[in-house]
Write a protein that holds these residues in place. Structure first.
Motif, PDB file in Angstrom:
ATOM      1  N   PHE A 134      55.398 -14.674  -5.831  1.00  0.00           N
ATOM      2  CA  PHE A 134      55.706 -15.164  -4.492  1.00  0.00           C
ATOM      3  C   PHE A 134      56.174 -13.983  -3.651  1.00  0.00           C
ATOM      4  O   PHE A 134      57.019 -13.199  -4.078  1.00  0.00           O
ATOM      5  CB  PHE A 134      56.794 -16.240  -4.540  1.00  0.00           C
ATOM      6  CG  PHE A 134      56.359 -17.491  -5.256  1.00  0.00           C
ATOM      7  CD1 PHE A 134      55.415 -18.329  -4.690  1.00  0.00           C
ATOM      8  CD2 PHE A 134      56.881 -17.821  -6.495  1.00  0.00           C
ATOM      9  CE1 PHE A 134      55.002 -19.481  -5.350  1.00  0.00           C
ATOM     10  CE2 PHE A 134      56.487 -18.966  -7.159  1.00  0.00           C
ATOM     11  CZ  PHE A 134      55.538 -19.794  -6.577  1.00  0.00           C
ATOM     12  N   ARG A 135      55.610 -13.864  -2.454  1.00  0.00           N
ATOM     13  CA  ARG A 135      55.897 -12.701  -1.627  1.00  0.00           C
ATOM     14  C   ARG A 135      55.953 -13.120  -0.160  1.00  0.00           C
ATOM     15  O   ARG A 135      55.153 -13.940   0.289  1.00  0.00           O
ATOM     16  CB  ARG A 135      54.813 -11.655  -1.837  1.00  0.00           C
ATOM     17  CG  ARG A 135      54.947 -10.394  -1.031  1.00  0.00           C
ATOM     18  CD  ARG A 135      53.713  -9.529  -1.201  1.00  0.00           C
ATOM     19  NE  ARG A 135      53.415  -9.251  -2.603  1.00  0.00           N
ATOM     20  CZ  ARG A 135      52.280  -8.708  -3.017  1.00  0.00           C
ATOM     21  NH1 ARG A 135      51.323  -8.430  -2.131  1.00  0.00           N
ATOM     22  NH2 ARG A 135      52.082  -8.470  -4.300  1.00  0.00           N
ATOM     23  N   ARG A 136      56.894 -12.548   0.581  1.00  0.00           N
ATOM     24  CA  ARG A 136      56.962 -12.798   2.020  1.00  0.00           C
ATOM     25  C   ARG A 136      56.325 -11.634   2.754  1.00  0.00           C
ATOM     26  O   ARG A 136      56.726 -10.490   2.582  1.00  0.00           O
ATOM     27  CB  ARG A 136      58.405 -12.987   2.492  1.00  0.00           C
ATOM     28  CG  ARG A 136      58.512 -13.281   4.000  1.00  0.00           C
ATOM     29  CD  ARG A 136      59.865 -13.824   4.366  1.00  0.00           C
ATOM     30  NE  ARG A 136      60.103 -15.130   3.787  1.00  0.00           N
ATOM     31  CZ  ARG A 136      59.650 -16.277   4.295  1.00  0.00           C
ATOM     32  NH1 ARG A 136      58.923 -16.261   5.406  1.00  0.00           N
ATOM     33  NH2 ARG A 136      59.909 -17.417   3.716  1.00  0.00           N
ATOM     34  N   GLU A 137      55.320 -11.942   3.561  1.00  0.00           N
ATOM     35  CA  GLU A 137      54.620 -10.910   4.306  1.00  0.00           C
ATOM     36  C   GLU A 137      55.416 -10.513   5.547  1.00  0.00           C
ATOM     37  O   GLU A 137      55.835 -11.384   6.318  1.00  0.00           O
ATOM     38  CB  GLU A 137      53.233 -11.401   4.717  1.00  0.00           C
ATOM     39  CG  GLU A 137      52.318 -11.682   3.533  1.00  0.00           C
ATOM     40  CD  GLU A 137      50.931 -12.083   3.988  1.00  0.00           C
ATOM     41  OE1 GLU A 137      50.828 -12.732   5.050  1.00  0.00           O
ATOM     42  OE2 GLU A 137      49.967 -11.745   3.281  1.00  0.00           O
ATOM     43  N   GLU A 138      55.624  -9.222   5.707  1.00  0.00           N
ATOM     44  CA  GLU A 138      56.421  -8.752   6.829  1.00  0.00           C
ATOM     45  C   GLU A 138      55.712  -8.982   8.170  1.00  0.00           C
ATOM     46  O   GLU A 138      56.356  -9.323   9.162  1.00  0.00           O
ATOM     47  CB  GLU A 138      56.720  -7.256   6.659  1.00  0.00           C
ATOM     48  CG  GLU A 138      57.593  -6.943   5.447  1.00  0.00           C
ATOM     49  CD  GLU A 138      57.915  -5.470   5.339  1.00  0.00           C
ATOM     50  OE1 GLU A 138      57.461  -4.701   6.225  1.00  0.00           O
ATOM     51  OE2 GLU A 138      58.608  -5.093   4.381  1.00  0.00           O
ATOM     52  N   GLN A 168      55.360 -17.008   3.675  1.00  0.00           N
ATOM     53  CA  GLN A 168      55.473 -16.933   2.228  1.00  0.00           C
ATOM     54  C   GLN A 168      54.101 -17.185   1.617  1.00  0.00           C
ATOM     55  O   GLN A 168      53.413 -18.159   1.978  1.00  0.00           O
ATOM     56  CB  GLN A 168      56.477 -17.976   1.718  1.00  0.00           C
ATOM     57  CG  GLN A 168      56.793 -17.868   0.240  1.00  0.00           C
ATOM     58  CD  GLN A 168      57.860 -16.836  -0.062  1.00  0.00           C
ATOM     59  OE1 GLN A 168      58.156 -15.987   0.763  1.00  0.00           O
ATOM     60  NE2 GLN A 168      58.461 -16.925  -1.229  1.00  0.00           N
ATOM     61  N   VAL A 169      53.688 -16.309   0.713  1.00  0.00           N
ATOM     62  CA  VAL A 169      52.378 -16.454   0.075  1.00  0.00           C
ATOM     63  C   VAL A 169      52.528 -16.333  -1.432  1.00  0.00           C
ATOM     64  O   VAL A 169      53.510 -15.788  -1.939  1.00  0.00           O
ATOM     65  CB  VAL A 169      51.370 -15.401   0.582  1.00  0.00           C
ATOM     66  CG1 VAL A 169      51.137 -15.539   2.074  1.00  0.00           C
ATOM     67  CG2 VAL A 169      51.830 -13.993   0.234  1.00  0.00           C
ATOM     68  N   LEU A 170      51.542 -16.852  -2.127  1.00  0.00           N
ATOM     69  CA  LEU A 170      51.456 -16.722  -3.574  1.00  0.00           C
ATOM     70  C   LEU A 170      50.273 -15.818  -3.889  1.00  0.00           C
ATOM     71  O   LEU A 170      49.145 -16.093  -3.470  1.00  0.00           O
ATOM     72  CB  LEU A 170      51.264 -18.085  -4.233  1.00  0.00           C
ATOM     73  CG  LEU A 170      50.946 -18.085  -5.736  1.00  0.00           C
ATOM     74  CD1 LEU A 170      52.080 -17.469  -6.528  1.00  0.00           C
ATOM     75  CD2 LEU A 170      50.638 -19.490  -6.228  1.00  0.00           C
ATOM     76  N   GLY A 181      43.324 -14.078  -5.898  1.00  0.00           N
ATOM     77  CA  GLY A 181      43.566 -15.085  -4.874  1.00  0.00           C
ATOM     78  C   GLY A 181      44.895 -14.900  -4.171  1.00  0.00           C
ATOM     79  O   GLY A 181      45.809 -14.258  -4.695  1.00  0.00           O
ATOM     80  N   ARG A 182      44.970 -15.458  -2.971  1.00  0.00           N
ATOM     81  CA  ARG A 182      46.211 -15.433  -2.193  1.00  0.00           C
ATOM     82  C   ARG A 182      46.238 -16.679  -1.327  1.00  0.00           C
ATOM     83  O   ARG A 182      45.317 -16.907  -0.543  1.00  0.00           O
ATOM     84  CB  ARG A 182      46.261 -14.175  -1.328  1.00  0.00           C
ATOM     85  CG  ARG A 182      47.623 -13.886  -0.718  1.00  0.00           C
ATOM     86  CD  ARG A 182      47.670 -12.442  -0.253  1.00  0.00           C
ATOM     87  NE  ARG A 182      46.707 -12.204   0.809  1.00  0.00           N
ATOM     88  CZ  ARG A 182      47.005 -12.260   2.107  1.00  0.00           C
ATOM     89  NH1 ARG A 182      48.233 -12.519   2.490  1.00  0.00           N
ATOM     90  NH2 ARG A 182      46.082 -12.036   3.010  1.00  0.00           N
ATOM     91  N   VAL A 183      47.276 -17.482  -1.497  1.00  0.00           N
ATOM     92  CA  VAL A 183      47.367 -18.748  -0.763  1.00  0.00           C
ATOM     93  C   VAL A 183      48.749 -18.870  -0.131  1.00  0.00           C
ATOM     94  O   VAL A 183      49.730 -18.314  -0.621  1.00  0.00           O
ATOM     95  CB  VAL A 183      47.112 -19.954  -1.691  1.00  0.00           C
ATOM     96  CG1 VAL A 183      45.705 -19.935  -2.247  1.00  0.00           C
ATOM     97  CG2 VAL A 183      48.128 -19.984  -2.828  1.00  0.00           C
ATOM     98  N   ALA A 184      48.818 -19.611   0.967  1.00  0.00           N
ATOM     99  CA  ALA A 184      50.086 -19.843   1.655  1.00  0.00           C
ATOM    100  C   ALA A 184      50.894 -20.897   0.907  1.00  0.00           C
ATOM    101  O   ALA A 184      50.344 -21.870   0.376  1.00  0.00           O
ATOM    102  CB  ALA A 184      49.832 -20.287   3.084  1.00  0.00           C
TER     103      ALA A 184
END
Length: 271
Positions: free
Chosen positions: A84-88, A93-95, A114-117
């Motif tokens: 889990f990461r928060r994009e600056e 928040q994305v996975l 993959g990358r999902v919200a």
């Protein structure tokens, strides 16, 4: 598994570039350049999903990115990494999902798949993508570990798929886990190891993350064994738990036993 908003630049950039070239070379007037540019951008946007393609079958996982095809057999996959990461830039928040490869050894995170919200609480945002749930199911069917099993099981539940199997339980060798004296017999000096880990913290990459966690857990265990105070014990237990979580296993009892066994194995292989 891309977010729709990520595809916008794929269409906008060709549209702007085409219009600028047509106007700059006087090949078309402004209206015609806009129409042609819009058509080019729409075509690029339509084709974008096909530049990121993922398929899991009985033999392994096939990943196509930017029209480059890569194949990973199940024997070479150790599991699925989830972060889990928060994009600056967007403050969302994305996975992020990556393959965990068996080669090179060390349960490293491999290519992005993959990358999902997700929500700010790191839970599924709306209905999870069916493709993501099917990917979790494919790993579960083969007994391969998946990080963030709670999230994965929720996605599986929503789509009516069976939950993941429980994590495997680590079993100590028949002779038992090594005693600290044996596990750390040839370990570097505590001060030197502490300095080495502190110096490399900012340069750590995914490929050496497991090694870093192992060395950190062993160092914390050694500090407690030397000092014997409650704070050092707490640090050692937390460090051991981080390693266990990263290795996607379950350890019954004192998780430092697992740290000692893994550290001894690592030192033996790297002599």
């Amino acid at each position: 598994m891309q977010m729709r908003t990520d595809l916008i630049p794929v269409g906008v950039l060709p549209m702007v570039a085409t219009g600028a070239v047509l106007v700059g070379t006087r090949a078309a007037d402004g209206f015609t350049a806009f129409v042609v540019g819009f058509a080019v951008g729409a075509a690029a946007l339509f084709a974008a999903p096909y530049t990121w393609w993922l398929r899991a079958d009985g033999q392994g996982v096939t990943l196509v990115r930017c029209l480059l095809r890569r194949r990973f057999g199940w024997a070479g996959i150790d599991g699925l990494a989830m972060e889990f990461r928060r994009e600056e830039e967007s403050d969302r928040q994305v996975l992020v999902l990556r393959l965990r490869l068996a080669d090179p050894p060390g349960r490293v995170a491999g290519p992005l798949v993959g990358r999902v919200a997700v929500t700010d609480e790191s839970t599924p945002s709306g209905v999870p993508p069916r493709a993501m749930a099917e990917l979790f199911a494919a790993f579960g069917e083969r007994g391969l570990p998946v990080e963030e099993a709670g999230f994965a099981n929720e996605a599986l539940r929503v789509h009516g798929l069976p939950p993941l199997p429980p994590l495997r339980v680590w079993a100590a060798p028949a002779e038992g886990a090594p005693e600290p004296e044996r596990a750390y017999a040839d370990a570097p000096d505590i001060a030197a190891e502490s300095g080495a880990l502190a110096g490399g913290r900012q340069r750590i990459r995914q490929r050496c993350r497991r090694e870093h966690l192992l060395r950190h857990a062993a160092l914390a265990d050694r500090v407690f064994l030397r000092d014997g105070d409650g704070l050092a014990l707490g640090v050692a237990l937390v460090a051991a738990e981080e390693l266990v979580r990263y290795d996607l296993i379950t350890v019954e009892g004192d998780q430092r036993r697992y740290v000692r066994q893994q550290y001894l194995d690592w030192r033996t292989l790297n002599r």
